[in-house]
Write a protein that holds these residues in place. Structure first.
Motif, short mmCIF file in Angstrom:
data_model
loop_
_atom_site.label_atom_id
_atom_site.label_comp_id
_atom_site.label_asym_id
_atom_site.label_seq_id
_atom_site.Cartn_x
_atom_site.Cartn_y
_atom_site.Cartn_z
N ALA A 85 -15.70 5.77 63.63
CA ALA A 85 -15.36 4.36 63.86
C ALA A 85 -13.92 4.08 63.44
N ALA A 86 -13.19 3.41 64.32
CA ALA A 86 -11.79 3.08 64.04
C ALA A 86 -11.33 1.98 64.98
N ALA A 87 -10.34 1.23 64.53
CA ALA A 87 -9.66 0.25 65.38
C ALA A 87 -8.27 0.77 65.65
N LEU A 88 -7.87 0.76 66.91
CA LEU A 88 -6.58 1.32 67.30
C LEU A 88 -5.66 0.27 67.90
N ARG A 89 -6.04 -0.26 69.04
CA ARG A 89 -5.16 -1.18 69.75
C ARG A 89 -5.75 -2.58 69.72
N THR A 90 -5.38 -3.34 68.71
CA THR A 90 -5.76 -4.75 68.62
C THR A 90 -4.51 -5.54 68.28
N PRO A 91 -4.47 -6.82 68.65
CA PRO A 91 -3.26 -7.61 68.37
C PRO A 91 -3.08 -7.97 66.91
N GLU A 92 -4.12 -7.79 66.10
CA GLU A 92 -4.06 -8.20 64.70
C GLU A 92 -4.05 -6.98 63.78
N PRO A 93 -2.92 -6.69 63.14
CA PRO A 93 -2.87 -5.54 62.22
C PRO A 93 -3.92 -5.61 61.12
N ASP A 94 -4.24 -6.81 60.65
CA ASP A 94 -5.24 -6.95 59.58
C ASP A 94 -6.59 -6.40 60.02
N ASP A 95 -6.93 -6.58 61.31
CA ASP A 95 -8.21 -6.07 61.81
C ASP A 95 -8.22 -4.54 61.79
N ILE A 96 -7.08 -3.93 62.07
CA ILE A 96 -6.98 -2.47 62.04
C ILE A 96 -7.20 -1.98 60.61
N TRP A 97 -6.53 -2.61 59.66
CA TRP A 97 -6.67 -2.20 58.26
C TRP A 97 -8.10 -2.42 57.75
N LYS A 98 -8.70 -3.54 58.12
CA LYS A 98 -10.07 -3.82 57.66
C LYS A 98 -11.03 -2.77 58.17
N THR A 99 -10.96 -2.47 59.46
CA THR A 99 -11.89 -1.50 60.04
C THR A 99 -11.63 -0.11 59.50
N ASN A 100 -10.38 0.31 59.51
CA ASN A 100 -10.07 1.71 59.20
C ASN A 100 -10.08 2.02 57.71
N LEU A 101 -9.63 1.10 56.89
CA LEU A 101 -9.61 1.35 55.45
C LEU A 101 -10.81 0.74 54.75
N ASP A 102 -11.00 -0.56 54.90
CA ASP A 102 -12.12 -1.21 54.21
C ASP A 102 -13.46 -0.64 54.69
N GLY A 103 -13.58 -0.42 56.01
CA GLY A 103 -14.81 0.15 56.54
C GLY A 103 -15.09 1.52 55.98
N THR A 104 -14.05 2.34 55.85
CA THR A 104 -14.22 3.68 55.29
C THR A 104 -14.60 3.61 53.82
N GLN A 105 -13.97 2.72 53.08
CA GLN A 105 -14.32 2.57 51.67
C GLN A 105 -15.77 2.14 51.49
N ASN A 106 -16.23 1.23 52.35
CA ASN A 106 -17.63 0.80 52.27
C ASN A 106 -18.58 1.94 52.60
N LEU A 107 -18.21 2.75 53.58
CA LEU A 107 -19.04 3.90 53.95
C LEU A 107 -19.09 4.92 52.81
N ILE A 108 -17.95 5.16 52.19
CA ILE A 108 -17.91 6.08 51.05
C ILE A 108 -18.81 5.58 49.93
N ALA A 109 -18.71 4.30 49.61
CA ALA A 109 -19.51 3.74 48.52
C ALA A 109 -21.00 3.85 48.82
#
Length: 271
Positions: free
Chosen positions: A68-92
Motif C-alpha cells: 500500500a502506498a500513495a504516489l500521485r495525489t495533489p496533497e503531499p500530506d496525504d502521501i506522507w500519511k499513507t506511506n509513513l503513518d500507515g506503515t508505522q501503524n502496520l508495524i505497531a
C-alpha cells in the motif's frame, strides 16, 4: 503460511495476489468497503490509518507483504500519511498481534539521487526531496528500526499484464523533462512475484534489495516499442545514471527474473 497483503486492490497488488493464489498460498488482504479482491483472497475490512482496525488483519499471519502506498495525489500530506503513518501503524499492529511475522515492504528506485555516478546501489546515500520517495525512505527506516524480521524491495519501473504503466512513459518524460537517452531499470509484475516468493523464504531478511530485470532500456526505445513517438536528441545527458538500479545484490541472494527484458515481454505478449 498465512500472508497478509496491503494494497491488494492496486495495480501491483491485484496482479501479485492472482499469482500468489494460483501458487497455492493462503492470502488475506486489507480492503475497504466497496472494493473487490481477486478470487481466492480472504478480505479483511481495515484501514492502515485506523490502527484499531488492524488487529483482524494481522493476527495469526506468518508474513506481511506491504504494498500500500500513495504516489500521485495533489496533497503531499496525504502521501506522507499513507506511506509513513500507515506503515508505522502496520508495524505497531504486527508487533502486537503477530510479532514473529516477516514484513516484506515494496519500496521504489525513485529514492536514489538523480546525480549518482553509477547505477544505484542499495548502500548509496539517499536524500529524495519529492514527497513520494522521501516518505518511502522514512517508512523504510521505521521498518528497519522496528525489531521485526523485515526485507525491503526497491522496485524498478514496474510494468506488464496490461497495467498501462508503460503507456504513461511519454507523459512522464514530458512532465519531468527526461532525456530520451535516459535508461530505466524495469521489472515485470511476474518478477515482483518472483522476488516476493524468494523473500518469503527468508533469503532477503534484513536486506534492502533492488529488484530489476537484466536490461535497462532508454525512454526513447520504450516509447517506440509501445507505439508512441518522442523527439530524439543528441544533447549530452546531465545525469546519465538516473533511473538505473544495480541488481547485483538480488542476483547474489538468488533472484533471477523470469522476464529478462522488455523485449522478451513484448515477444511473449505480456506487456
Amino acid at each position: 503460511m498465512s500472508i497478509l497483503v496491503t494494497g491488494g486492490t492496486g495495480l501491483l497488488g491485484t496482479r501479485l495476489l492472482k499469482r500468489m493464489v494460483a501458487s497455492g498460498l493462503n492470502c488475506r488482504a486489507i480492503v475497504r468497503a466497496g472494493k473487490s479482491l481477486p478470487t481466492g483472497v480472504d478480505p479483511v475490512e481495515a484501514d492502515l490509518l485506523r490502527p484499531q482496525s488492524l488487529k483482524a488483519a494481522v493476527e495469526g499471519v506468518s508474513a506481511v507483504v506491504h504494498l500500500a502506498a500513495a504516489l500521485r495525489t495533489p496533497e503531499p500530506d496525504d502521501i506522507w500519511k499513507t506511506n509513513l503513518d500507515g506503515t508505522q501503524n502496520l508495524i505497531a499492529a504486527t508487533k502486537q498481534y503477530a510479532p514473529d511475522a516477516r514484513i516484506i515492504m515494496a519500496s521504489t528506485g525513485l529514492v536514489y539521487n538523480a546525480d549518482s555516478a553509477h547505477p544505484a546501489c542499495e548502500d548509496d546515500a539517499v536524500d529524495p526531496q519529492k514527497p513520494y520517495p522521501a516518505s518511502k525512505v522514512a517508512a523504510e527506516n521505521k521498518l528497519r528500526e522496528s525489531g521485526l524480521t523485515w526485507a525491503i524491495l526497491r522496485l524498478g519501473f514496474v510494468y506488464g499484464d496490461q497495467d498501462g504503466h508503460l503507456q504513461s512513459i511519454p507523459k512522464l518524460a514530458d512532465m519531468f523533462k527526461w532525456h530520451p537517452a535516459n535508461k530505466l531499470s524495469l521489472v515485470h509484475h511476474r518478477d515482483v512475484d518472483t522476488a516476493i516468493n524468494l523473500a518469503l523464504t527468508g533469503a532477503m531478511d534484513g536486506q534492502i534489495v533492488n529488484i530489476v530485470d537484466e536490461a535497462p532500456m532508454s525512454v526513447y526505445e520504450i516509447t517506440r516499442l509501445i507505439g508512441g513517438s518522442m523527439q530524439p536528441s543528441a544533447a549530452p545527458l546531465a545525469n546519465p545514471w538516473f533511473g538505473q538500479l544495480d541488481g547485483t545484490r538480488a542476483r547474489n541472494l538468488g533472484f533471477q527474473p523470469a522476464v529478462s527484458s522488455l523485449h522478451q515481454s513484448h515477444r511473449d505478449g505480456t506487456l
